[in-house]
Every structure is written in structure tokens, then in C-alpha cells.
Scaffold this active site. Structure first.
Site, mmCIF file in Angstrom:
data_model
loop_
_atom_site.group_PDB
_atom_site.id
_atom_site.type_symbol
_atom_site.label_atom_id
_atom_site.label_comp_id
_atom_site.label_asym_id
_atom_site.label_seq_id
_atom_site.Cartn_x
_atom_site.Cartn_y
_atom_site.Cartn_z
ATOM 1 N N LYS A 171 0.831 -1.210 0.000
ATOM 2 C CA LYS A 171 0.000 0.000 0.000
ATOM 3 C C LYS A 171 0.866 1.261 0.000
ATOM 4 O O LYS A 171 0.592 2.226 -0.724
ATOM 5 C CB LYS A 171 -0.920 -0.041 1.234
ATOM 6 N N LYS A 242 17.338 12.412 -24.732
ATOM 7 C CA LYS A 242 17.139 13.578 -25.617
ATOM 8 C C LYS A 242 15.793 14.252 -25.303
ATOM 9 O O LYS A 242 15.708 15.468 -25.137
ATOM 10 C CB LYS A 242 17.171 13.121 -27.087
HETATM 11 P P1 NAD Z 1 -11.254 8.766 9.446
HETATM 12 O O1 NAD Z 1 -10.528 9.762 10.291
HETATM 13 O O2 NAD Z 1 -12.437 9.218 8.655
HETATM 14 O O3 NAD Z 1 -11.725 7.530 10.361
HETATM 15 C C1 NAD Z 1 -11.003 7.052 11.450
HETATM 16 C C2 NAD Z 1 -12.008 6.654 12.527
HETATM 17 O O4 NAD Z 1 -11.275 6.080 13.600
HETATM 18 C C3 NAD Z 1 -12.788 7.837 13.090
HETATM 19 O O5 NAD Z 1 -14.173 7.545 13.076
HETATM 20 C C4 NAD Z 1 -12.249 7.995 14.502
HETATM 21 O O6 NAD Z 1 -13.211 8.482 15.432
HETATM 22 C C5 NAD Z 1 -11.836 6.562 14.823
HETATM 23 N N1 NAD Z 1 -10.812 6.471 15.857
HETATM 24 C C6 NAD Z 1 -9.663 7.164 15.977
HETATM 25 N N2 NAD Z 1 -8.975 6.772 17.067
HETATM 26 C C7 NAD Z 1 -9.720 5.785 17.652
HETATM 27 C C8 NAD Z 1 -9.556 5.000 18.815
HETATM 28 N N3 NAD Z 1 -8.486 5.138 19.581
HETATM 29 N N4 NAD Z 1 -10.522 4.095 19.106
HETATM 30 C C9 NAD Z 1 -11.619 3.962 18.324
HETATM 31 N N5 NAD Z 1 -11.823 4.707 17.207
HETATM 32 C C10 NAD Z 1 -10.886 5.601 16.882
HETATM 33 O O7 NAD Z 1 -10.156 8.125 8.492
HETATM 34 P P2 NAD Z 1 -10.430 7.312 7.134
HETATM 35 O O8 NAD Z 1 -10.353 8.251 5.959
HETATM 36 O O9 NAD Z 1 -11.613 6.425 7.306
HETATM 37 O O10 NAD Z 1 -9.096 6.432 7.053
HETATM 38 C C11 NAD Z 1 -8.923 5.252 7.820
HETATM 39 C C12 NAD Z 1 -7.670 4.564 7.327
HETATM 40 O O11 NAD Z 1 -7.810 4.200 5.951
HETATM 41 C C13 NAD Z 1 -6.411 5.450 7.397
HETATM 42 O O12 NAD Z 1 -5.324 4.679 7.789
HETATM 43 C C14 NAD Z 1 -6.269 5.961 5.983
HETATM 44 O O13 NAD Z 1 -4.926 6.299 5.663
HETATM 45 C C15 NAD Z 1 -6.772 4.774 5.172
HETATM 46 N N6 NAD Z 1 -7.309 5.111 3.848
HETATM 47 C C16 NAD Z 1 -8.084 6.208 3.660
HETATM 48 C C17 NAD Z 1 -8.591 6.489 2.385
HETATM 49 C C18 NAD Z 1 -9.485 7.684 2.151
HETATM 50 O O14 NAD Z 1 -9.667 8.045 0.976
HETATM 51 N N7 NAD Z 1 -10.056 8.292 3.156
HETATM 52 C C19 NAD Z 1 -8.314 5.626 1.308
HETATM 53 C C20 NAD Z 1 -7.542 4.475 1.542
HETATM 54 C C21 NAD Z 1 -7.046 4.233 2.807
#
Ligand code: NAD
Length: 317
Positions: A171, A242
């Protein structure tokens, strides 16, 4: 049917967990933001009070958290997944996180007789909602095989990447290449527009040229780099050098900074000085391999078959 736990119901986790629920699995969910669980509770999910409780009640527990800090806390912290997980149960981390972290944590789960997979996803919030997601999975192969149908409840392109951490490595490589390519595109389009061509025509040229036909790029890498064979050239390094030189000249003429293009030119010059001008332009891979102390070889991959995969999967990311 297995009971599925889901921790982290944000942009990605929200959509993925709803698709698991839609597939008929009983669910236990948890998020720091209680309101995030509402749609799942309406569908019959049970709300847990901690990650440990989710794991205690689940056969498979998923996490989709912002990054390594949260993954470590939720997995191994007080009232974390490790505390509650049962022997034989599985924890799958869907977050984009640090490969070394999951590799460090996994043995602690194994000691309890539990299994760990790292399975980051690609496809964005809309892909998570519509089940249009790639899922790249690291961990034991038989555990992957066992829960593949569950992974397919939220991902349409699920594949096994290798041992624990392999999903996360894949990833990060995917996103790093995407980011680098976007920078090269930004340099190219600013150059083109400043040099008098409209953005739409430039983009059309990128799309219609060999660059836009991903199968050409893919077939080239499989035929040369994966085999370590750079002769005969289908596009010689001397010609590539080039062309990139003419483009960086144009950038100087029009005052367009192009750091990636200039770096690529310097690398091509170094490769020319090795006497590689008549070899295929992808021979610059050899310099990077030398500096990285590693080779990128997979001679078993059939170029024709690999190219067909791309043409038949136009949405592959
Ligand atoms: P987000 O911030 O929308 O969601 C994260 C969730 O985790 C939130 O609801 C938050 O309240 C919860 N959270 C945080 N700490 C916590 C804890 N200690 N206990 C319980 N819940 C907790 O983020 P996202 O966009 O959904 O991304 C999630 C993962 O997926 C990340 O690692 C991100 O890099 C990856 N990702 C995101 C995308 C995208 O387009 N958003 C695409 C691919 C991968």
C-alpha cells in the site's frame, strides 16, 4: 456465520462495515465518536464499550484507524484488542500503517493463539461505500484463504501480498508511486500550459500516448526490468535522454520549475555515461537498484498475460 467486530467507523470504516453488515454478518462495533456507530446500530449491530470488548465478542475483528499511533493504542493499549481476543480469532488491520509496527505486534497475538492480517485498502470513501476497493493482504496464507469471502463483502479486488506486513508495504509503495507520478504530471501540465497548449489538449495527449495505455508501460517493465534484460531496446535510453532534455530546456525557457523531470534527466545522463545509450530506456532501473542494494526481478511473469490483466481491468488501481 462468524461474528464480525469493527473498530473505527470513519470515512473508510463506515462504508466497509456497512457492506459487511449488508452481507449478513452479525456485528459488534466501536468508535471514539459514538454517533459514527448509528447506521450500524440501526441495522442491528451491537455497540461495545472498548476495543477489548469488541474482540471478546468477535470471531474476526477489523480496525480502520487513522495511523500507526491509533493502531498501536487500539491493538495493544489498555482495554485494547489484544486484551480481549480469543484463541483462534483473527484481527485484521485495514488502516494504512507502518509495516514494522504490525510485524512487532503480531507475535504477541500469536502467543495468545490468535491470528493477525494487515490488509490496507485503496479506492477512497466512495469505493468503500460502493464495494469498489482493492484490499492488499499480508499474513498467513491459510488465514487469508479462510476469511477471503468476508474480505470480499467490502472489497472487489482482494489479493494476497505475502507474509505479515506485506499488505502495508504494498500500500505504501502504491501511494508513493501515485504521489510521485502526480508531481510529474503537475510539472508536465504547468510546462505545457505555459508553453502555449491548453490543458484539455495536453491531457488528451497524455491519455492517448503510450503513457495513457497502462498496458504498454506494464508490459515494458515486465519484459525488461523483471527479466533484467534491457536489449534490444524498444525505446532507447539515448532517445529518452534527448526528450527529457528538450523538455527541461523548454522549462528553462518558460521559467517552469520541474524538480522531478530534472532529477530524471540527471539519472538518464549518468546511465548514458555507463555506456547504456542503446539499451532500453528502463535501464535506469539498474542505477536505482545499485543504490538501493536490491534487484527487482520476477522473470516468471508473462508480459502478454500481465498486459491483458490491465486491459481487462480498466479500473485496477
Ligand atoms: P477517518 O478519520 O475518517 O476515520 C477514522 C475513525 O477512527 C474515526 O471515526 C475515529 O473516530 C476513529 N478512531 C480514531 N482513534 C480511535 C480509537 N483510539 N478508538 C476507536 N476509534 C478511533 O479516516 P479514514 O479516511 O476512514 O481512514 C482510515 C484509514 O484508511 C487510514 O489509515 C487511511 O490512511 C486509510 N485510507 C483512507 C482512504 C481515504 O480516501 N479516506 C483511502 C484508503 C485508505
Amino acid at each position: 456465520m462468524e461474528t464480525v467486530g469493527f473498530i473505527g467507523l470513519g470515512n473508510m470504516g463506515g462504508g466497509m462495515s456497512l457492506n459487511i453488515q449488508k452481507a449478513g454478518y452479525p456485528m459488534v462495533v466501536y468508535d471514539l465518536r459514538e454517533e459514527a456507530a448509528k447506521p450500524l446500530l440501526e441495522g442491528g449491530a451491537r455497540l461495545a464499550g472498548s476495543p477489548a470488548e469488541v474482540a471478546r465478542l468477535s470471531d474476526v475483528t477489523f480496525t480502520s484507524l487513522p495511523g500507526p499511533k491509533e493502531v498501536e493504542a487500539v491493538a495493544t493499549g489498555l482495554e485494547g484488542v489484544l486484551e480481549g481476543i480469543r484463541p483462534g480469532a483473527i484481527w485484521v488491520d485495514l488502516s494504512t500503517s507502518r509495516p514494522t509496527l504490525i510485524r512487532e505486534i503480531e507475535p504477541r497475538f500469536r502467543e495468545k493463539g490468535a491470528h493477525v492480517l494487515d490488509a490496507p485498502v485503496s479506492g477512497g470513501k466512495s469505493g468503500a461505500a460502493s464495494r469498489n476497493l482493492a484490499v492488499m493482504v499480508g499474513g498467513e496464507r491459510d488465514i487469508f484463504d479462510r476469511i477471503k469471502p468476508l474480505l470480499e463483502a467490502f472489497g472487489d479486488k482482494v489479493f494476497y501480498a505475502g507474509s505479515i506486513g506485506a499488505g502495508s508495504v504494498s500500500k505504501l509503495v502504491h501511494n508513493m508511486i501515485g504521489h510521485g507520478v502526480r508531481q510529474a504530471i503537475a510539472e508536465g501540465l504547468t510546462l505545457g500550459v505555459k508553453a502555449g497548449v491548453d490543458a484539455e489538449s495536453l491531457w488528451e495527449c497524455v491519455r492517448r500516448g503510450s503513457l495513457g495505455r497502462m498496458n504498454v508501460l506494464h508490459e515494458g517493465i515486465v519484459r525488461t526490468v523483471f527479466r533484467g534484460e534491457f536489449e534490444p531496446a524498444s525505446f532507447a535510453l539515448s532517445l529518452a535522454r534527448k526528450d527529457v532534455g528538450l523538455a527541461t530546456d523548454l522549462g528553462r525557457e518558460f521559467n517552469v520549475p520541474m524538480p522531478v523531470a530534472n532529477l530524471a534527466e540527471q539519472i538518464a545522463i549518468e546511465a548514458m555515461n555507463r555506456g547504456w545509450g542503446d539499451r532500453d530506456s528502463s535501464v535506469t532501473f539498474l542505477l536505482q537498484e545499485e543504490q538501493a542494494g536490491v534487484e527487482v526481478r520476477a522473470p516468471q511473469v508473462d508480459p502478454a498475460q500481465a498486459a491483458r490483466f490491465i486491459t481487462t481491468h480498466p479500473d485496477a488501481e
